[in-house]
Structure formats: C-alpha cells, structure tokens
Design an enzyme around this catalytic site. Sequence first.
Site, PDB file in Angstrom:
ATOM      1  CE  LYS A 105      -4.433   0.937   0.052  1.00  0.00           C
ATOM      2  NZ  LYS A 105      -5.518   0.165  -0.564  1.00  0.00           N
ATOM      3  N   GLY A 219     -17.857   7.893  -3.337  1.00  0.00           N
ATOM      4  CA  GLY A 219     -16.796   7.973  -4.342  1.00  0.00           C
ATOM      5  C   GLY A 219     -16.910   6.781  -5.268  1.00  0.00           C
ATOM      6  CG  ASN A 220     -14.232   3.481  -7.776  1.00  0.00           C
ATOM      7  OD1 ASN A 220     -14.451   2.378  -7.299  1.00  0.00           O
ATOM      8  ND2 ASN A 220     -13.942   3.658  -9.050  1.00  0.00           N
TER       9      ASN A 220
END
Length: 415
Positions: A105, A219-220
């Site tokens: 990440k 959001g997405n």
Amino acid sequence: MTSGNPFEIAQRQLDDCARILDLDPGVHAILRQPMREMHLALPVRMDDGSVQVFPAYRVQYNDAKGPTKGGIRFHPEETIDTVRALAAWMTWKCALLDLPLGGGKGGVICNPKSLSRNELERLSRAYARAFAPFIGPDVDVPAPDVYTNPQIMAWMMDEYSKVLHKNAFGVLTGKPLCVGGSAGRGDATARGGLITIREAAGILGLDLSRARIAIQGYGNAGYYAAALARSEFGSTIVAVSDSRGGVYHPTGIDPDVALAHKQATGSVAGLPGAQPIANGDLLELDVDVLIPAALEQVITGENAGRVKARILAELANGPTTPEADEILDANGVHVIPDFLCNAGGVTVSYFEMVQNNAMFYWEEGEVHQRLDQRMTLAYHRVLEAAQRYGVTMRQAAYAVAVSTVAEAMQLRGWV
Ligand code: NAD
C-alpha cells in the site's frame, strides 16, 4: 481520520487468527510486521513558484505469494500506520481471492482538494519517480485508492515509463482504458461487493429486490454500489453520504441524480427532495444492507449496538473495530468482511496485469464473468470456514487467507 491505531487493529486481528489456526510462531512473527517500508519526501513546485515537500510512503507487507499489490491514497490525515494496516489487509485479500500476489500500500500526506490539476500531476509524477527503483510489474504494483483515480495512474505510469525509457503499462493498475486499463475496472470494487451481498442474501433468504440499502461514502466504491444495487437487484437506496454530509429518502434516491448533484455542488448533501442525515445516523438506519464505503473505524463499540442492518457489507477498508465486531456478532448481523467484500477491485486489477502482460485485452463480459466466479468462490470458502471453525466471517476470512500465505512461506523455506 481514525480514533484508534489501524495497524494495531490489524495486528490484533492477526493474533486472533493465530490462536484459531494454532499458527506456527515463526510464521506469526513474520506476518505481524511489514517486510519492507519506505518513507520518502517529495518536493513539488507549486503554481505560485514555491516548493512544498510532501511526506510519502510505500509499504510492501509480504510477497510470499507474488509481487506486492495495493493502492496509493492521497489524504491530509494519512499515517504510516494506516498504510501498514492497509498493506496487511491487501496481503490477506490477495490470498483470499487466490491471486498470485502479495500485499502492499502507499500514501501521501496531502490535501488533493486544495491542489490545482497541475500541482496534482506534479505530485503524482514525483511519487512515481521517487518510488521507481522500488516498484515494477514483478516487484510491487500500485493502484488507485481514496482520492487517487485513473488519471493519476496514467500520469504515474507515464513517469515510470520515462524513467525506464520504455512503455511499462504493467507497473500499476486502475489505468484509463486507452493506456492499458481493463474493461470493468471502474466499478469492479462495488460489483465484487454486490456479488458477495447477493450470495449472503441467498443464505439469509433476503429478497434484494425489496431491500433497503444505506451507503456511507459516495466515491468510486459508494457510487457504483448504489448504481449497481439498483440496476442489478432493483434495491432501494434510502441514504447516501460523503465527507460533507448525507441525505435520506425513505422511498429511494436515484444514484445518478445524487452523483450529478455531487458533481455540481461538491457533495450529495442538499440533494433536492431528500432529508439531511448525519454520517453517524446513516449507520443506524433501519435498513437491510448497510455499506460503509468511506474510511476506517466508523462502526465502533459505541454505535455497533444500534446497527439495525441484517447485512453489513464492508466496501471500505477497516470500517469496523474489534469491539464492534463482538457486538455485531452477538446481535446476529451478517458481516461481509472488508478484504472479502471489497476484493473485486484488486481482482480486476490482477486481470489488468494479466492483460498488460499478454498485450491482449478482454471484453467487459469476460471480466464480469471471471470476477463473479472468483468472488462467489471466495465468499463460500469464507462461509464454509466460519462453519468449520465456529467463528465469525471475519475470523474465517483471516483463517483462509493467513493459512494460504503461511503455506507459501513454508514452501519457499522462509520458516
Ligand atoms: P473515493 O476517494 O473515490 O471516495 C471516498 C468517498 O468517501 C468520498 O465520497 C468522500 O467524500 C467520502 N468520505 C471521506 N471522508 C468521509 C467521512 N468522514 N464520512 C463520510 N464519507 C467520507 O474512494 P474509494 O476508492 O471509493 O474508496 C472508499 C473506500 O473503499 C476506502 O476505504 C478504500 O480503501 C476502499 N476500497 C476502494 C477500492 C477501489 O477500487 N476504489 C478497492 C478496495 C477498497
């Protein structure tokens, strides 16, 4: 961003799993820490001519199963412990979906909303340049996360390609279609989550065409979850929210109208015809399915007892604390844990890597079908482990994922 330390939570979840599996102490010790982490400073020329230095991270948690994989988050409250936790969860997620990948990440402490488009591009390119020696298709493959998107991936891929003096589409995923992206990547996280909700509803006897759904975060992940729940299942979206507030409508919100309102005003808040609702109150609505799709630790020991949903589908990473887990379990809430529920994104990212390697691109229908197969299988592997060990869905997901990584480590002779 969070009240507790997310990495300590990730470690506690692993410790719990180690007890359930009677995990080898050497494997446990290795898996409690990231394999490698990098802290860099990114100088960026701002539009006014000044230079601002942004702290940036990349954590490569474990690569026993393959190159590490995980998104890059741009957030003003980003911390290294959030990145570590998210990298650990990516490790379990890739293992659970049986992808030949490890977990990683990245993050940058910045406020993308206050950056101009040119500043955002320079920051994105600075990240790709600075981390270029440490990433790559066989090493570590980034992707979008909160406040990063396909355009940012295109800039980063371009910068990395310039450093290498060759096109390197496979360096990261979540790219736009015409520069090596995969069909079906845009809505993959939400689509994958909805496949797990469909399977859970089948087990619980819940008719999704009559289900009421509340979604935190637009959001997405959140928007596509709303749009697909309505188009694929005919469910009613009664509430949605974002960082600036939420809206509630008992007979249903049209996801595309809410999106258009957010695009015009910056938020779903104030959607005409809907009532305002606070982000915290949204989590406690009387709904069939609750979908946190924003940030970590929103369901805690304090509010978990007031969650009324039958299914809690964690599209966000880490939305539920261990204290909340115990309460949700006692109250019979069916939790689809984050690294199962939101694994559709990395699964289609993996398909994107395969297509980049092969230089051959699939039709959207093929992506959907392969995603459905993997998500359905993963859901039932977790359900079966929950029944076999007599544990929660989260503990079962950990058991399946950690034993897969442990086996890879043992076969490679690490322990
Ligand atoms: P995004 O940046 O597209 O959207 C985030 C949304 O959350 C925005 O609508 C924002 O306004 C909202 N938000 C931020 N702070 C909030 C708050 N305090 N309360 C309510 N809403 C808030 O990000 P995304 O890609 O949709 O990611 C959302 C979550 O899903 C994250 O936890 C992310 O790690 C996880 N996730 C995303 C993907 C992916 O492919 N996009 C994959 C796996 C997991």
